[in-house]
Design an enzyme around this catalytic site. Structure first.
Site, PDB file in Angstrom:
ATOM      1  CG  HIS A 112       6.303   8.410  -5.728  1.00  8.81           C
ATOM      2  ND1 HIS A 112       6.093   9.622  -5.114  1.00  8.81           N
ATOM      3  CD2 HIS A 112       6.534   8.696  -7.031  1.00  8.81           C
ATOM      4  CE1 HIS A 112       6.208  10.601  -6.011  1.00  8.81           C
ATOM      5  NE2 HIS A 112       6.455  10.065  -7.184  1.00  8.81           N
ATOM      6  CD  GLU A 135       0.049  25.260   3.368  1.00  7.48           C
ATOM      7  OE1 GLU A 135       0.443  26.410   3.073  1.00  7.48           O
ATOM      8  OE2 GLU A 135      -0.130  24.860   4.537  1.00  7.48           O
TER       9      GLU A 135
END
Ligand SMILES: [Zn+2]
Length: 273
Positions: A127, A239
């Protein structure tokens, strides 16, 4: 360390295979860098509040280039003040152990992996990197450091005329742009090592996924290619996420639900023992 995790690492050691590490915002969050996708990324221009998904676009850059630059210069300041953590340093050690069998694919634009000591040769910044800029007209493929003369910026700073003169392409004098991938742009090889990432994924025997929720498409492709090859996947994330699902589906898979700064040094110690 859990015995299932030990078994996977033992298997990988014996295989003499390739290790790929895929990192996302979670590893930088442990250095205090917010994701900028949530409320920390909201940016006020005049009386209007913009979401990160609006700010991080070429569309917005064309409309309000200096507002977009201001947001990135502020974020660059936040990143510059953060320091690499034990997870980053563990990945440097991992590169030093495995050398050409190691590859690091990162979604993070903060440059912390390079500051910790990973090499640009084996670190694919898919990115981009917030510390660099390039020509907005693409007169060349070259990337340049954001001029060091531009001082740290806070949320209320405004770019001065002098700073505007620094934010130009050194070749043609056109406006420069942050060297990052925006939401309305596509991956490519020349700036973001897209093809190299795919090739590495196909050669991966062990994929370590660290602190990414798989929200963008290249990381998901990398995971799927490793699943197809029958490689091992260790997902480190507090998570549940798509990669923990992949880790469940492969023969050698493990989801560590905790901090990368804690488990990565343990993994490295185990692999070098
Ligand atoms: Zn140019």
């Amino acid at each position: 360390m859990d015995s299932r995790l030990e078994d996977i690492l033992k298997w990988f050691k014996d295989s003499r295979g390739n290790i790929t590490v895929l990192t996302g915002a979670g590893i930088s969050a442990e250095s205090g860098i917010p994701t900028f996708r949530g409320k920390d990324g909201y940016w006020t221009v005049g009386s209007k509040e913009y979401h990160p998904q609006e700010m991080a676009t070429f569309r917005m850059f064309k409309l309000r280039p200096y507002d977009v630059w201001q947001w990135y210069l502020y974020r660059k300041t936040v990143c510059a003040r953060a320091k690499p953590n034990s997870g980053h340093f563990a990945l440097v050690e991992l590169e030093n152990i495995f050398m050409e069998r190691f590859c690091l694919i990162t979604q993070n634009v903060d440059g912390l992996h390079l500051r910790a000591g990973n090499t640009t040769e084996r670190t694919y910044q898919i990115h981009g990197n917030i510390n660099f800029m390039r020509c907005s007209r693409e007169c060349s493929d070259e990337i340049f450091p954001v001029p060091p003369e531009i001082p740290p910026q806070d949320k209320t700073s405004r770019i001065s005329e002098e700073e505007k003169r620094l934010l130009v392409c050194p070749h043609c004098g056109a406006l420069s742009r942050p060297h990052v991938l925006w939401f309305d742009e596509c991956y490519n090889e020349k700036y973001f090592r897209f093809d190299s990432s795919i090739r590495k994924a196909k050669e991966t025997d062990l994929l370590l996924v660290v602190g990414t929720s798989g929200a963008t498409n290249l990381p998901m492709q990398v995971g799927s290619l490793v699943v197809r090859k029958g490689g091992a996947i260790i997902d480190i994330n507090p998570e549940i996420n798509p990669f923990s699902g992949m880790a469940e589906r492969v023969k050698n898979g493990y989801h560590y639900q905790g901090s990368s700064g804690e488990i990565l040094p343990e993994i490295v110690d185990f692999l070098k023992a």
